[in-house]
Enzyme design. Sequence first.
Site, PDB file in Angstrom:
ATOM      1  N   ARG A 232       0.808  -1.220   0.000  1.00 36.33           N
ATOM      2  CA  ARG A 232       0.000   0.000   0.000  1.00 36.33           C
ATOM      3  C   ARG A 232       0.846   1.277   0.000  1.00 36.33           C
ATOM      4  NH1 ARG A 232      -4.855  -1.171   4.423  1.00 36.33           N
ATOM      5  NH2 ARG A 232      -6.048  -2.617   3.103  1.00 36.33           N
ATOM      6  N   HIS A 233       0.293   2.304  -0.613  1.00 35.42           N
ATOM      7  CA  HIS A 233       0.856   3.651  -0.535  1.00 35.42           C
ATOM      8  C   HIS A 233       0.416   4.266   0.793  1.00 35.42           C
ATOM      9  CE1 HIS A 233       1.466   7.935  -1.454  1.00 35.42           C
ATOM     10  NE2 HIS A 233       2.314   7.520  -2.383  1.00 35.42           N
TER      11      HIS A 233
END
Length: 389
Positions: A232-233
Amino acid sequence: MQNAPVSGPLEGVTILDLSRVLAGPFATMTLAGLGARVIKVEVPGTGDDARAIGPFQDGRSLYFEGINFNKESIALDLKDETDRKTFEALLAKADVLVENFRPGVMDRLGLGWDELKERHPKLIYAAASGFGRSGPASDQPAYDLIVQAMSGMMSITGERGGAPVRAGVSVGDLTAGTYLCLGILAALFRRASTCRGELVDVAMLDCQIAFMEEPLTSYANTGVLPGPRGTRHPSIVPFQAYRTKDSQLVIAAGNDQLFAKLAGALGKPELPELEKFSSVRKRFEHVDELETVLEEALSERTTDDWIAELTAAGIPCGPIATVDQVLENPQVRARNMIRQTAPRQDGSRSTVIGNPIKFGSYPEQMEPLPAPQLDQHRESILAMLATQE
């Protein structure tokens, strides 16, 4: 000094490379790819420590060969009077000296920056070390693993809720090598107008800190401590890996327009209209729920099917490739990023990575020169020095 084996904007620049293992040699490999002539000065008998690091093929270190092609080798004992004279003669002809010893080692040899700048005022002295030439840890040794840990990078790498994980490649060394290149190029640019050399001091830990810009600045300003994030960012959603019918793919729909396109391609055009998914910020607040919704839709088709569909819709996406798949990627091949070296005397070749910097005015090198054997170029280097006396 003679021309480098590569045509490029650094033609005519000569680099004496005292560095070993990875950070320094990665920098000089990059500079060789830009046209510089790199003369690798190695310890007699053993050479660069990387020559003893596996994996091996036909007795040769692939680790060494992967970052030392397009270079020459001469073995010199800098404590031996004759070899020292040879090194001094090379220094008089060199533009750049590269070393990655701990601070103080070169000074004890009488070859530190303070001494050399007096004898060779145009010389650029580029030093990479674990912690640089100042600060309380400057005399301590460091390896990639150490700076990955100390920089905080390992604390945010890995699966959410999991233990810290080292990055899959030696980013501590590679970032230091990259910044060392930048420093050398800046010093060469400055020297063109001042005719003066420069000290370039690069610390591995500093470089890792620079690459930690988002998590460090975010914590410093919010007090929220980041942890492992998986794929994930830290703030953009959807921007991660998702499961499909047969494997996984990554999707980077980094703004509201791309999210609307993604929703339409997945047969869920209503998603952007929902308040909880209506903006990047809202989607971040409901990231777990959105992941479930997207994977439910993605599970109906294969990764290849979805990549074709989403790419056609203009949505950034891609497969999670294995190393063998990378080697066969037509885009990678089209950009000449996988190269075969020129044959050695026995006809053997090595596969190496191509130069990612492309120029309009210089042809790409199709067959890099293979990494040198220890002391392979002694005779030609000594002959060159003799003719220039």
